[in-house]
Design a protein around this motif. Sequence first.
Motif, PDB file in Angstrom:
ATOM      1  N   ASN A  24      18.767  35.550  -2.284  1.00 22.69           N
ATOM      2  CA  ASN A  24      19.095  34.129  -2.373  1.00 22.69           C
ATOM      3  C   ASN A  24      19.520  33.668  -0.973  1.00 22.69           C
ATOM      4  N   HIS A  25      18.665  32.879  -0.337  1.00 18.91           N
ATOM      5  CA  HIS A  25      18.918  32.497   1.057  1.00 18.91           C
ATOM      6  C   HIS A  25      20.167  31.631   1.205  1.00 18.91           C
ATOM      7  N   HIS A  26      20.462  30.814   0.219  1.00 19.93           N
ATOM      8  CA  HIS A  26      21.679  29.990   0.271  1.00 19.93           C
ATOM      9  C   HIS A  26      22.923  30.879   0.253  1.00 19.93           C
ATOM     10  N   GLU A  27      22.970  31.837  -0.658  1.00 20.68           N
ATOM     11  CA  GLU A  27      24.122  32.742  -0.733  1.00 20.68           C
ATOM     12  C   GLU A  27      24.205  33.642   0.494  1.00 20.68           C
ATOM     13  N   GLU A  36      23.219  32.817   3.513  1.00 22.75           N
ATOM     14  CA  GLU A  36      23.713  31.954   4.590  1.00 22.75           C
ATOM     15  C   GLU A  36      25.223  31.742   4.469  1.00 22.75           C
ATOM     16  N   LEU A  37      25.705  31.502   3.249  1.00 26.03           N
ATOM     17  CA  LEU A  37      27.154  31.350   3.042  1.00 26.03           C
ATOM     18  C   LEU A  37      27.895  32.624   3.427  1.00 26.03           C
ATOM     19  N   ARG A  93      27.770  32.971   7.264  1.00 26.94           N
ATOM     20  CA  ARG A  93      28.621  31.962   7.885  1.00 26.94           C
ATOM     21  C   ARG A  93      30.096  32.354   7.784  1.00 26.94           C
ATOM     22  N   ASP A 137      15.952  40.315   2.706  1.00 25.67           N
ATOM     23  CA  ASP A 137      15.897  39.686   1.379  1.00 25.67           C
ATOM     24  C   ASP A 137      14.962  40.379   0.397  1.00 25.67           C
TER      25      ASP A 137
END
Length: 153
Positions: free
Chosen positions: A14-17, A19-20, A23, A38
């Motif tokens: 999951n690219h959003h997770e 990235e979070l 970050r 991934d």
Amino acid sequence: MDTELVELLLIEDNHHEAELTMRNLKKSKLANNMLHIDDGKEALDFMFNEGQYSYNKGKVFNPKLILLDLKLPKMSGIDILRKIKKDPRTQNIPVVILTSSNEVPDIDACYNEGANSYIVKPVNFSDFSKIIGDLGMYWILTNKHPNQPNVQM
């Protein structure tokens, strides 16, 4: 990326997770040498110097931590965990399962295969951020890695 430089391997589709997670680790200054993959098969290729990573033959992959999701394309997180923990070259690498699954069979299977920790991803952004910062601080800075030299304080 050279395997010798990777301190933290994030295996998350999951690219959003992802990235979070990256970050929050960067914010805590814990992600200087982090790699995100991934795909389950690619993660094992990286770890064992195969496929597109075969140019690293003979080098030791020994990060301080692997953050591993369970639901991945091409190979499940549990299968990856099993291979990591059965190979003498990688069996001492701490593996933290970071997943959305709160299912008892998943938790039991991961610990039976040698997971060092199992964390269910919080839905709330601030809770997620705090957990990532805390786990990074512990596993990257506080935990004594088996291949680190003894340092006298």
